[in-house]
Enzyme design. Structure first.
Site, PDB file in Angstrom:
ATOM      1  N   ASP A 162      20.509  14.318 -22.245  1.00 46.62           N
ATOM      2  CA  ASP A 162      19.441  14.086 -21.269  1.00 46.62           C
ATOM      3  C   ASP A 162      18.591  12.910 -21.734  1.00 46.62           C
ATOM      4  O   ASP A 162      17.412  13.056 -22.041  1.00 46.62           O
ATOM      5  CB  ASP A 162      18.614  15.371 -21.128  1.00 46.62           C
ATOM      6  CG  ASP A 162      17.520  15.226 -20.094  1.00 46.62           C
ATOM      7  OD1 ASP A 162      17.555  14.259 -19.318  1.00 46.62           O
ATOM      8  OD2 ASP A 162      16.613  16.077 -20.087  1.00 46.62           O
ATOM      9  N   PRO A 169      16.042   3.161 -27.315  1.00 49.50           N
ATOM     10  CA  PRO A 169      16.556   4.268 -28.136  1.00 49.50           C
ATOM     11  C   PRO A 169      17.757   4.990 -27.539  1.00 49.50           C
ATOM     12  O   PRO A 169      18.477   5.682 -28.255  1.00 49.50           O
ATOM     13  CB  PRO A 169      15.351   5.210 -28.253  1.00 49.50           C
ATOM     14  CG  PRO A 169      14.342   4.756 -27.273  1.00 49.50           C
ATOM     15  CD  PRO A 169      14.640   3.337 -26.909  1.00 49.50           C
TER      16      PRO A 169
HETATM   17  N1  SPD Z   1      16.874   6.003 -14.773  1.00 47.00           N
HETATM   18  C1  SPD Z   1      16.449   7.262 -15.201  1.00 47.00           C
HETATM   19  C2  SPD Z   1      17.420   8.008 -16.022  1.00 47.00           C
HETATM   20  C3  SPD Z   1      16.713   9.155 -16.633  1.00 47.00           C
HETATM   21  C4  SPD Z   1      17.537  10.238 -17.093  1.00 47.00           C
HETATM   22  N2  SPD Z   1      16.807  11.208 -17.859  1.00 47.00           N
HETATM   23  C5  SPD Z   1      15.683  11.778 -17.268  1.00 47.00           C
HETATM   24  C6  SPD Z   1      15.009  12.759 -18.153  1.00 47.00           C
HETATM   25  C7  SPD Z   1      14.664  13.991 -17.443  1.00 47.00           C
HETATM   26  N3  SPD Z   1      14.626  15.116 -18.309  1.00 47.00           N
END
Ligand code: SPD
Length: 289
Positions: A162, A169
């Site tokens: 996620d 990073p």
């Molecule tokens: N372009 C945005 C990509 C984000 C993916 N992660 C989002 C984090 C939510 N927990």
């Protein structure tokens, strides 16, 4: 890929390749952590939201569009789900969805940036919800790439990536070495899942990510949904397994229970979402264009 932040009156935009993706509201916090710029924005439409390096990550009234799609195809289908690894996920939304399963005994949440967790807890407490209180969640502040490379073989039933877009990073979360380590530490019967960007706004990254995952895992497929606040609104998550396309076969008993608390995800939706690969992606994956 270029991203910069633009303020127009009370609008905040993520800009990407000549397109603005904006919300109206006000900035509550803007700071530089050791890793990235973090913004907390109170938007009129989607509630309080989080941006990293000027890119939308989540919002109170959008998070389900993203977290349900990442979590439930994996947790409804893996053989066992007692041990879960989340890389990134500092807003807590992914962990919150995993905690809905009684069979989940342990969640290792590995987030590189402590400030993402601190600000999410303070300004977006409902996104993480129980995740911040449940003793099954063990939080480690560490680079997820090194965590995965140091973890023991066959140690997780579920691995969920996620992270943000592949720069800063999160860049290493899209490379082959990382996926190989994820495969090594995934138990047979387990499921791996990662957010795999937009087939429209990040077309090349999206295609390359699926191709790379397919060189590592025997079974891997993208699922398509929408996260309206992200570039183009059209988003994808890619699932992989070692033994079969098990992520396409939800265990009915688990699914029926989980579906009661979902806004987007259900087994009918999931079947369509795995089937929703557009022709141009299908061709690109077969190297036909
Ligand atoms: N372009 C945005 C990509 C984000 C993916 N992660 C989002 C984090 C939510 N927990």
């Amino acid at each position: 890929m270029t991203q910069k932040q633009t303020y127009i009156e009370s609008w905040l935009d993520e800009t990407h390749e000549g397109v603005r993706y904006g919300l109206e509201g006000k900035v509550l916090v803007e700071e530089k952590s050791s890793f990235q710029k973090i913004t907390i924005f109170d938007s009129k439409r989607y509630g309080k939201s989080l941006l990293l390096d000027n890119c939308w990550m989540t919002a109170e009234l959008q998070e389900k569009h993203y977290h349900e799609c990442l979590v439930h195809p994996a947790l409804c289908s893996a053989e066992k789900i007692s041990k879960v690894l989340i890389i990134g996920g500092g807003d807590g939304g992914t962990a919150k969805e995993c905690l809905k399963y009684k069979e989940v005994e342990e969640i290792h949440l590995v987030e590189i940036d402590n400030r993402v967790i601190e600000l999410s807890k303070k300004y977006l407490p409902n996104i993480g919800g129980q995740a911040w209180r449940d003793s099954r969640v063990q939080i480690t502040i560490q680079d997820g790439i090194s965590w995965v490379s140091n973890a023991k073989d066959n140690s997780y039933d579920i691995i969920l990536i996620d992270g943000s877009d592949p720069k800063g990073p999160a860049k290493g979360l899209f490379n082959k070495r990382f996926f190989q380590n994820c495969k090594r530490i995934l138990k047979r019967g387990g499921v791996f899942a990662t957010q795999s960007e937009s087939p429209e706004a990040f077309r090349k990254i999206h295609i390359d990510t699926i191709k790379t995952i397919r060189t590592v895992f025997d079974f891997a497929d993208p699922l398509y949904g929408s996260v309206p606040m992200y570039p183009s609104g059209w988003w994808s998550w890619t699932f992989a397994a070692l033994d079969k396309e098990r992520y396409k076969q939800p265990i009915l008993q688990r699914a029926t229970e989980i579906n009661k608390s979902c806004e987007i995800w259900n087994t009918r939706w999931q079947k369509a979402a795995f089937g929703a690969m557009p022709t141009f992606i299908e061709k690109a994956l077969k190297n036909e264009q």
